[in-house]
Design a protein around this motif. Sequence first.
Motif, PDB file in Angstrom:
ATOM      1  N   LEU A   1       0.612  -0.958   0.226  1.00  0.00           N
ATOM      2  CA  LEU A   1       0.174   0.182   0.090  1.00  0.00           C
ATOM      3  C   LEU A   1       0.568   1.536   0.122  1.00  0.00           C
ATOM      4  O   LEU A   1       0.396   2.806  -0.501  1.00  0.00           O
ATOM      5  CB  LEU A   1      -1.133   0.242   1.173  1.00  0.00           C
ATOM      6  CG  LEU A   1      -2.316  -1.053   1.363  1.00  0.00           C
ATOM      7  CD1 LEU A   1      -2.706  -0.683   2.585  1.00  0.00           C
ATOM      8  CD2 LEU A   1      -2.747  -1.293  -0.013  1.00  0.00           C
ATOM      9  N   GLN A   2       2.708   1.133   0.340  1.00  0.00           N
ATOM     10  CA  GLN A   2       3.715   1.771   0.698  1.00  0.00           C
ATOM     11  C   GLN A   2       2.486   3.644   1.288  1.00  0.00           C
ATOM     12  O   GLN A   2       2.285   4.685   0.882  1.00  0.00           O
ATOM     13  CB  GLN A   2       3.665   2.890  -1.239  1.00  0.00           C
ATOM     14  CG  GLN A   2       4.159   1.610  -2.188  1.00  0.00           C
ATOM     15  CD  GLN A   2       4.315   2.025  -3.327  1.00  0.00           C
ATOM     16  OE1 GLN A   2       3.705   3.497  -3.504  1.00  0.00           O
ATOM     17  NE2 GLN A   2       5.660   1.708  -4.355  1.00  0.00           N
ATOM     18  N   MET A   3       2.266   2.767   2.716  1.00  0.00           N
ATOM     19  CA  MET A   3       1.643   3.753   3.258  1.00  0.00           C
ATOM     20  C   MET A   3       2.932   4.577   4.325  1.00  0.00           C
ATOM     21  O   MET A   3       4.385   3.665   3.880  1.00  0.00           O
ATOM     22  CB  MET A   3       0.633   3.332   4.754  1.00  0.00           C
ATOM     23  CG  MET A   3      -1.009   2.943   3.659  1.00  0.00           C
ATOM     24  SD  MET A   3      -1.739   2.067   4.532  1.00  0.00           S
ATOM     25  CE  MET A   3      -2.324   3.111   5.460  1.00  0.00           C
ATOM     26  N   ASP A   4       3.080   5.860   5.210  1.00  0.00           N
ATOM     27  CA  ASP A   4       3.862   5.781   6.344  1.00  0.00           C
ATOM     28  C   ASP A   4       4.249   4.939   7.098  1.00  0.00           C
ATOM     29  O   ASP A   4       3.863   4.566   7.550  1.00  0.00           O
ATOM     30  CB  ASP A   4       3.129   7.459   6.823  1.00  0.00           C
ATOM     31  CG  ASP A   4       2.938   8.991   5.426  1.00  0.00           C
ATOM     32  OD1 ASP A   4       3.312   8.166   4.606  1.00  0.00           O
ATOM     33  OD2 ASP A   4       1.801   9.355   6.288  1.00  0.00           O
ATOM     34  N   GLN A   5       5.249   5.515   6.964  1.00  0.00           N
ATOM     35  CA  GLN A   5       6.263   4.400   7.963  1.00  0.00           C
ATOM     36  C   GLN A   5       5.499   3.733   9.176  1.00  0.00           C
ATOM     37  O   GLN A   5       5.289   3.211  10.526  1.00  0.00           O
ATOM     38  CB  GLN A   5       7.660   4.800   8.528  1.00  0.00           C
ATOM     39  CG  GLN A   5       8.314   4.654   7.026  1.00  0.00           C
ATOM     40  CD  GLN A   5       8.783   3.253   7.084  1.00  0.00           C
ATOM     41  OE1 GLN A   5       8.960   2.149   8.117  1.00  0.00           O
ATOM     42  NE2 GLN A   5       8.962   2.903   5.404  1.00  0.00           N
ATOM     43  N   SER A   6       4.696   5.392   9.616  1.00  0.00           N
ATOM     44  CA  SER A   6       3.982   5.407  11.238  1.00  0.00           C
ATOM     45  C   SER A   6       2.838   4.446  11.567  1.00  0.00           C
ATOM     46  O   SER A   6       1.893   3.707  12.427  1.00  0.00           O
ATOM     47  CB  SER A   6       3.388   6.352  11.017  1.00  0.00           C
ATOM     48  OG  SER A   6       3.068   6.989  10.256  1.00  0.00           O
ATOM     49  N   ALA A   7       2.839   3.714   9.708  1.00  0.00           N
ATOM     50  CA  ALA A   7       1.005   3.104   9.629  1.00  0.00           C
ATOM     51  C   ALA A   7       1.341   1.621   9.944  1.00  0.00           C
ATOM     52  O   ALA A   7       0.620   1.263  10.461  1.00  0.00           O
ATOM     53  CB  ALA A   7       0.813   2.687   7.722  1.00  0.00           C
ATOM     54  N   LYS A   8       2.999   1.420  10.331  1.00  0.00           N
ATOM     55  CA  LYS A   8       2.952   0.223  10.708  1.00  0.00           C
ATOM     56  C   LYS A   8       2.987  -0.546  11.807  1.00  0.00           C
ATOM     57  O   LYS A   8       3.043  -1.829  12.645  1.00  0.00           O
ATOM     58  CB  LYS A   8       4.450  -0.564  10.564  1.00  0.00           C
ATOM     59  CG  LYS A   8       5.739   0.538  10.547  1.00  0.00           C
ATOM     60  CD  LYS A   8       6.988  -0.175  10.294  1.00  0.00           C
ATOM     61  CE  LYS A   8       8.218   0.328  11.014  1.00  0.00           C
ATOM     62  NZ  LYS A   8       9.493   0.138  10.210  1.00  0.00           N
ATOM     63  N   ALA A   9       3.067   0.740  12.691  1.00  0.00           N
ATOM     64  CA  ALA A   9       2.153   0.653  13.961  1.00  0.00           C
ATOM     65  C   ALA A   9       0.954   1.573  14.365  1.00  0.00           C
ATOM     66  O   ALA A   9      -0.005   0.639  15.289  1.00  0.00           O
ATOM     67  CB  ALA A   9       3.663   2.116  14.933  1.00  0.00           C
ATOM     68  N   LEU A  10       0.658   2.342  13.442  1.00  0.00           N
ATOM     69  CA  LEU A  10      -1.167   2.836  13.665  1.00  0.00           C
ATOM     70  C   LEU A  10      -2.247   1.751  13.319  1.00  0.00           C
ATOM     71  O   LEU A  10      -2.760   1.151  13.835  1.00  0.00           O
ATOM     72  CB  LEU A  10      -1.077   3.842  12.618  1.00  0.00           C
ATOM     73  CG  LEU A  10      -0.141   5.274  13.422  1.00  0.00           C
ATOM     74  CD1 LEU A  10       0.194   6.223  12.438  1.00  0.00           C
ATOM     75  CD2 LEU A  10      -1.042   5.520  14.966  1.00  0.00           C
ATOM     76  N   VAL A  11      -1.786   0.970  12.078  1.00  0.00           N
ATOM     77  CA  VAL A  11      -2.558   0.040  11.464  1.00  0.00           C
ATOM     78  C   VAL A  11      -3.055  -0.766  12.836  1.00  0.00           C
ATOM     79  O   VAL A  11      -4.152  -1.757  13.024  1.00  0.00           O
ATOM     80  CB  VAL A  11      -2.591  -0.465   9.653  1.00  0.00           C
ATOM     81  CG1 VAL A  11      -3.227  -1.874   9.934  1.00  0.00           C
ATOM     82  CG2 VAL A  11      -2.614   0.274   9.482  1.00  0.00           C
ATOM     83  N   PRO A  12      -2.145  -1.505  13.333  1.00  0.00           N
ATOM     84  CA  PRO A  12      -1.865  -2.840  14.045  1.00  0.00           C
ATOM     85  C   PRO A  12      -2.739  -2.201  15.574  1.00  0.00           C
ATOM     86  O   PRO A  12      -3.052  -3.219  15.938  1.00  0.00           O
ATOM     87  CB  PRO A  12      -0.366  -3.260  14.938  1.00  0.00           C
ATOM     88  CG  PRO A  12       0.146  -3.035  13.705  1.00  0.00           C
ATOM     89  CD  PRO A  12      -0.909  -1.815  12.875  1.00  0.00           C
ATOM     90  N   ALA A  13      -2.423  -0.915  15.511  1.00  0.00           N
ATOM     91  CA  ALA A  13      -2.680  -0.240  17.243  1.00  0.00           C
ATOM     92  C   ALA A  13      -4.564  -0.458  16.895  1.00  0.00           C
ATOM     93  O   ALA A  13      -5.097  -0.456  18.004  1.00  0.00           O
ATOM     94  CB  ALA A  13      -2.495   1.087  16.910  1.00  0.00           C
ATOM     95  N   ILE A  14      -4.821   0.493  15.818  1.00  0.00           N
ATOM     96  CA  ILE A  14      -6.508   0.135  15.775  1.00  0.00           C
ATOM     97  C   ILE A  14      -7.068  -1.226  15.739  1.00  0.00           C
ATOM     98  O   ILE A  14      -8.105  -1.179  16.321  1.00  0.00           O
ATOM     99  CB  ILE A  14      -6.273   0.786  14.169  1.00  0.00           C
ATOM    100  CG1 ILE A  14      -6.477   2.242  13.997  1.00  0.00           C
ATOM    101  CG2 ILE A  14      -8.112   0.723  13.795  1.00  0.00           C
ATOM    102  CD1 ILE A  14      -6.231   2.758  12.616  1.00  0.00           C
TER     103      ILE A  14
END
Length: 434
Positions: free
Chosen positions: A274-287
């Motif tokens: 998906l080429q999301m921001d690096q923060s997504a690898k923490a934010l998506v699992p957090a949700i």
Amino acid sequence: MTGGSEEDPFTKPIGRWSVFFYGVGHMLNDITASCWFTYLLLFLTQIGLSPRDAAIVMLSGQVADAFATIFTGELIDRFGHFKIWHAAGSLLVAISFSSVFGGCLPCSILHNDSLTLETFSYSMFAAIFNIGWAATQVSHMAMVNCISLNSTSRVALTSSRNAFTMVANLGLYAIALVVFGVIKAGSKEDTETQYRWIAYSSITIGCCFVVIFLMGTKEPRLRIDLKQTSRARIPWVYWFRKLLYYQVAMVYLLTRLVLNVSQAYLAFFVIDDLQMDQSAKALVPAIIYICSFVVSVLLQEIPWNGRRLKAYYTAGGIIWIFCGAAILLLPRDISSFMYAISVFIGIANALMMVTAISMQSVLVGAEVGGCAFVCGSLSFLDKMSCGLALYVLQSHQSKSNKVMTGTWPYKVLVLVLIFSSRNHSFLTMLAVLC
């Protein structure tokens, strides 16, 4: 005194504090397991191991964990002492986990940076870590059946454990978000420093909760009270003669496969596909874990029976089917919808995990003499299936790539999840008919 009067205290609902103290007992395992499944493959490929070597490290840990659960379960059934096994396993986890993410110790001692030695080192510490993890998991999971015979209390204990699993995962991703933001990975040494700090922080937090568990939870006495009955100790072959054992085993295996394997590739998917921001690898699992936590807490307030367990489990499987289909069809230009999908994945994960583990308690019933073997044998299937699935997916990556690229591994995984979820629904409907 009759057997019924002996069992009366254990058929009453247990207090909320008892549920709380039990629930925090798996925090060390949960926070380290979250790091293991989310970041191990990513970490190993980032420091230079090939996808196949990274898969070997993961598989070595899963195989060690699988066999350790079998032996631990049998020994606990023979000798008891849940808290001793739990404390010993937690100590081994705390000592070995830092070596999994702390760099190659033999490489430093021998002044040799060969990839073969690195692979051997990480595989060895991965196996040691998972042996300790297995001892803690089996002892903690088996305690549910010996603390109470009340079906609602057993589900409440499982829900509490699952809720704190979500807290542990959220804690890990909060730590990861801070570490990734403060320490930039410009080199192999920087990457190792990042994950070393994550590992040390996780161990410290997890050990604090282990102490709370050991101080607040009494050693279950139900086994001792029933030792004069036929339920004192049940041979392991007894379970293999029960159809329900195989039904619960299949449900538990597929559930763990869905949760663990999807978690292992989630960071790859949001960054590389998906080429999301690096923060997504923490934010998506957090949700995902926030939603799972909320649902797990709500599930503690429901009076439970077998039919309700099956209904909620089937609902979780259906939600996962739709989530899997949405992931398959999600285009890169609207990747932000992954955050919305994560909400439903979290709900489905909680519904499936709480009810799947609670089905083990339904299987055990009042026959607590073999509860540790049941937990250990089902965990054996879980660890072997997840290890082999990860190895097959990871070993098929191009050897020329340092990190996973392309969409096909995750899409193949999602197809497996959809197929598994369909089988979940089929099995639960079959169990209802039976």
